[in-house]
Design a protein around this motif. Structure first.
Motif: not given
Length: 312
Positions: A208-216
């Protein structure tokens, strides 16, 4: 040639040392020259243009620009909080065995992913034309125009839209965890909610974390769209300053510079967050930038020492 006449190809003490000749990659040099040439041409083109570059540093730390930066960060954090909370809820609903719950979550994701976020912002902003009054019981009762402020419009438009994307990211992370661990937790008597908190979600964070960072990072840039609903953030303040100072293009460059700074800081944070959740996995942790610099320095030192000894 006779055996006595053959030259000695190997010394009596052992094999001959092989001199390795490095392969020259000419394509890299050509690509580097072309890239540098294109960069120089771009710099010259902007330098010859009628742009007042002095206006950029003059307004870079202007109070209005700093206020816009703060509002942009605030809107990013709050919108991502709404999107993350809604995404987790929708992901659990999508994975539910209840067909009604799963269908509601699917419809929400389908609608908000299928319509542009700018259109959603404009719809929220203009709902006063449809609903003249809004009544929320003891919380609020009055006209829609007084209730749906530009800040609330921006927050709902960005946060609810982000929830649809975070739902798919969270669902992929939850599905990446082996079902056997959930079954083992159930066999030990753990409830479903505790199994999610203690077993499933910590392991799903790696996905979850890598794409969430991109979403931020994407959300930080998407906040520029709220200028269309009269909310003052970085871009809106830059546009106003550009109109008043007669330097609209220069202020757009200023806003772009601030966006680059903010996204670069967030990228560094995302990098270290990924390293944190990658601990305990089978692959090695990626090197930090400082570790890469140290590794390159350690590689260069033996090469310099070898060249110095060869010259002697």
């Amino acid at each position: 040639m006779a055996a006595a006449e053959r030259p000695d190809t190997a010394p009596a003490g052992g094999p001959v040392a092989v001199t390795a000749v490095p392969v020259r990659h000419w394509g890299r040099y050509v690509a580097a020259v072309l890239a540098v040439g294109a960069l120089v041409a771009l710099v010259v083109a902007f330098a010859r243009g009628r742009i007042n570059w002095g206006a950029v540093p003059a307004y870079f730390f202007d109070d209005r620009i700093l206020e816009g930066v703060g509002q942009t960060l605030l809107l990013t954090v709050l919108s991502m909080a709404i999107g993350t909370a809604g995404g987790i809820t929708l992901a659990v609903m999508r994975l539910s065995r209840n067909p009604v719950t799963a269908s509601i979550a699917w419809f929400y994701i389908w609608f908000f992913r299928g319509t542009p976020v700018l259109v959603q912002l404009m719809v929220w902003f203009n709902l006063g034309l449809v609903f003249q009054y809004v009544r929320l019981g003891p919380l609020y009762s009055g006209e829609w125009a007084g209730f749906m402020t530009p800040f609330l419009t921006a927050l709902l438009g960005l946060g609810l839209n982000e929830a649809a994307y975070m739902a798919e990211i969270c669902r992929a992370g939850l599905l990446a965890v082996d079902e056997g661990q959930t079954e083992a937790a159930m066999a030990l008597g753990m409830r479903h909610g505790r199994t999610l908190r203690r077993i499933v979600i910590p392991q799903a964070m790696r996905v979850i974390v890598p794409p969430t960072g991109n979403e931020v990072i994407t959300m930080l840039k998407t906040t520029s769209l709220v200028a269309a609903v009269q909310y003052y953030e970085l871009l809106r303040y830059a546009q106003d300053i550009g109109q008043l100072s007669g330097a609209p293009v220069e202020m757009l460059f200023l806003a772009a510079a601030w966006y680059l700074i903010l996204t670069s800081v967030l990228s560094v944070g995302q990098y270290y967050l990924e390293r944190h959740y990658a601990r305990g996995s089978s692959h090695r942790l990626p090197a930090t930038p400082w570790q890469k610099v140290r590794a390159n320095l350690l590689v260069l030192r033996p090469r310099k020492a070898a060249r110095a000894s060869a010259r002697r």
